[in-house]
Each structure stands twice: as structure tokens, then as C-alpha cells.
Motif scaffolding. Structure first.
Motif, short mmCIF file in Angstrom:
data_model
loop_
_atom_site.label_atom_id
_atom_site.label_comp_id
_atom_site.label_asym_id
_atom_site.label_seq_id
_atom_site.Cartn_x
_atom_site.Cartn_y
_atom_site.Cartn_z
N PRO A 1 0.81 -1.22 0.00
CA PRO A 1 0.00 0.00 0.00
C PRO A 1 0.84 1.28 0.00
O PRO A 1 0.43 2.30 -0.54
CB PRO A 1 -0.83 -0.10 1.28
N ASP A 2 2.02 1.21 0.60
CA ASP A 2 2.92 2.36 0.64
C ASP A 2 4.23 1.99 -0.02
O ASP A 2 4.63 0.82 -0.03
CB ASP A 2 3.19 2.79 2.09
N ALA A 3 4.93 2.98 -0.55
CA ALA A 3 6.22 2.72 -1.17
C ALA A 3 7.19 2.15 -0.15
O ALA A 3 7.21 2.58 1.00
CB ALA A 3 6.79 3.99 -1.79
N ALA A 4 7.97 1.18 -0.57
CA ALA A 4 8.99 0.58 0.28
C ALA A 4 10.33 0.73 -0.43
O ALA A 4 10.95 -0.23 -0.83
CB ALA A 4 8.67 -0.88 0.55
N SER A 5 10.75 1.97 -0.59
CA SER A 5 11.93 2.28 -1.40
C SER A 5 13.24 2.08 -0.66
O SER A 5 14.30 2.29 -1.24
CB SER A 5 11.83 3.70 -1.96
N THR A 6 13.18 1.67 0.62
CA THR A 6 14.40 1.33 1.35
C THR A 6 14.21 -0.06 1.96
O THR A 6 13.07 -0.53 2.13
CB THR A 6 14.69 2.33 2.49
N ALA A 7 15.31 -0.71 2.31
CA ALA A 7 15.22 -2.03 2.93
C ALA A 7 14.45 -1.96 4.24
O ALA A 7 13.64 -2.85 4.54
CB ALA A 7 16.63 -2.58 3.17
N ALA A 8 14.66 -0.91 5.03
CA ALA A 8 13.97 -0.78 6.31
C ALA A 8 12.46 -0.66 6.11
O ALA A 8 11.68 -1.31 6.83
CB ALA A 8 14.50 0.42 7.08
N LEU A 9 12.03 0.14 5.14
CA LEU A 9 10.60 0.28 4.87
C LEU A 9 9.99 -1.03 4.36
O LEU A 9 8.89 -1.41 4.76
CB LEU A 9 10.35 1.40 3.86
N ALA A 10 10.70 -1.72 3.48
CA ALA A 10 10.21 -2.99 2.96
C ALA A 10 10.10 -4.03 4.07
O ALA A 10 9.09 -4.74 4.17
CB ALA A 10 11.12 -3.50 1.84
N ALA A 11 11.12 -4.11 4.92
CA ALA A 11 11.10 -5.07 6.02
C ALA A 11 9.94 -4.78 6.97
O ALA A 11 9.24 -5.70 7.42
CB ALA A 11 12.43 -5.05 6.77
N GLU A 12 9.74 -3.51 7.27
CA GLU A 12 8.64 -3.12 8.16
C GLU A 12 7.29 -3.50 7.54
O GLU A 12 6.42 -4.06 8.22
CB GLU A 12 8.70 -1.63 8.44
N ALA A 13 7.10 -3.22 6.26
CA ALA A 13 5.84 -3.54 5.58
C ALA A 13 5.57 -5.03 5.55
O ALA A 13 4.41 -5.47 5.63
CB ALA A 13 5.86 -2.97 4.16
N LEU A 14 6.63 -5.83 5.46
CA LEU A 14 6.49 -7.29 5.37
C LEU A 14 6.56 -7.99 6.72
O LEU A 14 6.29 -9.18 6.83
CB LEU A 14 7.58 -7.85 4.45
N GLY A 15 6.99 -7.26 7.76
CA GLY A 15 7.12 -7.86 9.08
C GLY A 15 8.27 -8.86 9.17
O GLY A 15 8.15 -9.90 9.82
N ILE A 16 9.39 -8.53 8.50
CA ILE A 16 10.55 -9.42 8.49
C ILE A 16 11.80 -8.65 8.89
O ILE A 16 11.79 -7.43 8.98
CB ILE A 16 10.76 -10.06 7.10
N GLU A 17 12.89 -9.40 9.11
CA GLU A 17 14.19 -8.78 9.42
C GLU A 17 14.70 -8.03 8.20
O GLU A 17 14.57 -8.51 7.07
CB GLU A 17 15.22 -9.84 9.78
N VAL A 18 15.33 -6.89 8.43
CA VAL A 18 15.86 -6.09 7.33
C VAL A 18 16.92 -6.86 6.54
O VAL A 18 17.07 -6.66 5.33
CB VAL A 18 16.38 -4.72 7.83
N GLY A 19 17.63 -7.77 7.18
CA GLY A 19 18.65 -8.55 6.49
C GLY A 19 18.09 -9.48 5.43
O GLY A 19 18.81 -9.92 4.54
#
Length: 158
Positions: free
Chosen positions: A29-47
């Protein structure tokens, strides 16, 4: 399913299917243009986020798939890879090499296959996620699938 995706993500979807990778592209629903944003959106570790970074070596693009948990050490990576100096690509170079914008670069779906280095640290995760061609799209795959998909050379990148 792919008919509802942005055009850039449909290219990625088709490349994944051609490679036999079943993971579906997810539209966030929101842009995940950084690893931190993508990890937060997916509920996973940034690694577990496989960042697709475009660098420039000897007037040519180099795709580096790196874990979202760290930064690429370009000096050390150039030494390990046996290349010339590795420099960050400009937004225009990224778009020319991939057809995709920074923040949404996928490991596939480019106009031509890019020389690729895959971060060995991504192997620690049973499932990783990569951008799907836009800052709003991502898809799951395994480390082995990523290496096969990109034809990448596995190296330590940090």
C-alpha cells in the motif's frame, strides 16, 4: 494475476515465471523504497531484504544484490571481484541499465541481463524478498533462486 501489476512489475513477473520461480509479486500500500521500509511492511528482518543496487565499473553497469542489513564496501568488493573501481550509478544510469527507478530495482526484468554479484550473507535467510520493479512491489524467493535468476557471482560485499 500479472495483469493487475504495474508494467515494470509485469516484466519482472514474466522473467520470474520464465526462470521457474513461483513467488507472486506483492503490491504494497505504501512505497517501500528502502530495505527498512520494505522489512517493516512485510514484518521481516531487514537482512532478509535483497537490495538491488546498481554500480558502475569500467563504463558498464554492475548489479549488486546485497542484504538490507549492511552497506556495500565498494573498495573491498572491487578487490574481491577483481574489477576496476566500483562507483555508485546515477539515477539516469540506473534507469538506462534496468528500465526501473531507484527504490524499485528488481534483480530481473531488465532490458539485458546485467553482470551481478550476490551477497553471501543473504544465504542465512530461508526466504528473501526483492523489489518487483517499482517502489510499491516486492516478491519472495530463496537465495539459491536469486543466484540462479541473476547468474550472479557469490561474494562478501561488506
Amino acid at each position: 494475476m500479472s495483469a493487475h501489476l504495474p508494467a515494470r512489475s509485469r516484466l519482472v513477473h514474466d522473467a520470474l515465471r520464465d526462470a521457474g520461480i513461483p513467488g507472486e509479486i506483492v503490491v504494497l500500500p505504501d512505497a517501500a523504497s528502502t530495505a527498512a521500509l520494505a522489512a517493516e511492511a512485510l514484518g521481516i528482518e531487514v537482512g532478509a531484504i535483497a537490495n538491488s543496487l546498481i554500480f558502475w565499473v569500467d563504463d558498464a553497469p554492475l548489479l549488486v544484490m546485497t542484504s538490507g542489513a549492511h552497506r556495500v564496501d565498494t573498495v573491498a568488493l572491487a578487490e574481491r571481484a577483481g574489477t576496476g573501481k566500483i562507483g555508485r550509478a546515477s539515477p539516469e544510469q540506473v534507469r538506462a541499465a534496468t528500465g526501473q527507478a531507484i527504490g524499485g530495482v528488481a534483480p530481473t526484468g531488465h532490458p539485458t541481463r546485467l553482470p551481478t554479484i550476490v551477497d553471501e550473507d543473504l544465504a542465512a535467510y530461508p526466504q528473501i524478498w526483492a523489489a518487483g520493479g517499482t517502489p510499491h512491489t516486492v516478491f519472495p524467493l530463496t537465495y539459491d533462486q536469486l543466484v540462479a535468476l541473476t547468474g550472479g557471482t557469490v561474494l562478501k560485499v561488506d
